[in-house]
Design a protein around this motif. Structure first.
Motif, PDB file in Angstrom:
ATOM      1  N   TYR B  43       0.813  -1.215   0.000  1.00 14.98           N
ATOM      2  CA  TYR B  43       0.000   0.000   0.000  1.00 14.98           C
ATOM      3  C   TYR B  43       0.852   1.273   0.000  1.00 14.98           C
ATOM      4  O   TYR B  43       0.327   2.382   0.168  1.00 14.98           O
ATOM      5  N   GLU B  44       2.154   1.068  -0.190  1.00 12.64           N
ATOM      6  CA  GLU B  44       3.104   2.188  -0.323  1.00 12.64           C
ATOM      7  C   GLU B  44       2.979   3.207   0.816  1.00 12.64           C
ATOM      8  O   GLU B  44       2.920   4.419   0.598  1.00 12.64           O
ATOM      9  N   VAL B  45       2.897   2.668   2.021  1.00 14.30           N
ATOM     10  CA  VAL B  45       2.849   3.534   3.203  1.00 14.30           C
ATOM     11  C   VAL B  45       4.257   4.090   3.423  1.00 14.30           C
ATOM     12  O   VAL B  45       5.234   3.360   3.320  1.00 14.30           O
ATOM     13  N   LYS B  46       4.336   5.378   3.670  1.00 11.82           N
ATOM     14  CA  LYS B  46       5.639   5.995   3.946  1.00 11.82           C
ATOM     15  C   LYS B  46       5.583   6.618   5.332  1.00 11.82           C
ATOM     16  O   LYS B  46       5.061   7.732   5.497  1.00 11.82           O
ATOM     17  N   TYR B  47       6.033   5.881   6.310  1.00 13.80           N
ATOM     18  CA  TYR B  47       5.956   6.388   7.693  1.00 13.80           C
ATOM     19  C   TYR B  47       6.955   5.594   8.530  1.00 13.80           C
ATOM     20  O   TYR B  47       6.597   4.582   9.141  1.00 13.80           O
ATOM     21  N   PRO B  48       8.218   6.052   8.565  1.00 17.17           N
ATOM     22  CA  PRO B  48       9.270   5.279   9.254  1.00 17.17           C
ATOM     23  C   PRO B  48       8.924   4.901  10.695  1.00 17.17           C
ATOM     24  O   PRO B  48       9.371   3.880  11.191  1.00 17.17           O
ATOM     25  N   LYS B  49       8.108   5.724  11.356  1.00 16.84           N
ATOM     26  CA  LYS B  49       7.767   5.420  12.751  1.00 16.84           C
ATOM     27  C   LYS B  49       6.992   4.102  12.868  1.00 16.84           C
ATOM     28  O   LYS B  49       6.941   3.494  13.940  1.00 16.84           O
TER      29      LYS B  49
END
Lengths: 84, 209
Positions: B43-49
């Motif tokens: 889902y191409e989530v971009k959230y390093p946390k």
């Protein structure tokens, strides 16, 4: 010193769950907080635990962490200093 | 005016169901962490946390990401009027046990701050709120199993009273590698939107069968 720098980078990646980050990706002299690796206050506490657990170094005043955890190099220098 | 489910997502072992259809499946990564990572990438989530989150937060967070993906209207709402109301049965016991492991041996006593911060089920709600800047009513109820009647009563009450205009709600649970998230985006019905499902227990239970 180089060996210690690499070891610290590996430990930081491990304890802070830095996904898809390799030791080579971490600039030894770049700030760890803010723009650098984007670490937060919980990460700072985790680094304090790392020093105590892995190196037997206890930081009595968390405020000292700001100076010690500036970069990978400052951490390494602090460890070397404490070893003396 | 009735409240409707504008999108829903179910994350369970091997598959992600969105609005009733299997949207993603991956039998090659049966282990929880690997499957969650596969979802994160798909889902191409971009959230390093995300990678710092505990198991419970990961499944709740990803289900929310999927439910809100492509929804620009939610960003236009007053953040104070978007709620997050969840329910689960095992609270944060998975992380509670992990934290206990860091403190139970007095000779090897290293409490982990990064583990400690996840020793409350409300933290999964916090992660969702921080990510989406939601500031509306939020809470996590503990129940033996998902109680559609209770949740719909509570959420519809908040929407009907005008306390919130939209809500991410449902179930997110994790224990010993067993997990499930069933999250719904519930909003007040809009005239130009048809075919949405009423947020009532009889319809909710049909969706999660």
């Amino acid at each position: 010193m180089e060996e210690l720098l690499l070891k610290i980078k590996e430990q930081v990646i491990d304890v802070l769950n830095l996904e898809d980050v390799e030791p080579a990706d971490i600039d030894t002299d770049a700030p760890l907080f803010g723009d650098g690796l984007g670490l937060d206050s919980i990460d700072a506490l985790e680094l304090i635990v790392l020093l105590e657990k892995q190196y037997g170094i206890k930081i009595e005043d968390p405020k000292d962490g700001k100076k010690i955890f500036q970069t990978i190099r400052t951490i390494a220098e602090f460890i070397e200093e404490k070893k003396k | 005016m009735e409240n409707v489910i504008s999108k829903y997502c179910i994350v369970k072992p091997h598959e992600v169901i969105v609005d009733g259809k299997v949207d993603f499946s991956d039998s090659e990564n049966p282990e929880y962490g690997a499957f969650m990572k596969a979802i994160y990438k798909h889902y191409e989530v971009k959230y390093p946390k995300y990678f710092k989150m505990d198991n419970l937060c990961k499944v709740a967070f990803l289900a929310t990401e999927i439910v809100l993906q492509g929804n620009d209207q939610i960003k236009e709402l007053d953040p104070g009027k978007v709620g997050v109301i969840l329910q689960n049965s095992h609270s944060s016991i998975d992380t509670d046990s992990k934290y206990n492991d860091t403190i139970k041996d007095k000779a090897n006593y290293f409490p982990s701050p990064a583990v400690f911060v996840y020793t409350l089920p409300n933290v999964m709600i916090g992660e969702i709120c921080i990510r989406n800047k939601f500031q509306g009513e939020n809470t996590c109820f503990i129940a033996k199993e998902f109680d559609a009647e209770f949740i719909s009563d509570y959420v519809n009450g908040l929407l009907d009273s005008g306390k919130i205009d939209a809500c991410v709600t449902g179930w997110a649970d994790y224990i010993d590698g067993e997990y499930c998230a069933m999250l719904f985006l519930v909003e007040k019905s809009k005239e130009n939107i048809k075919d949405n499902i009423s947020f009532k227990p009889e319809f909710i239970n049909q969706l999660i069968k």
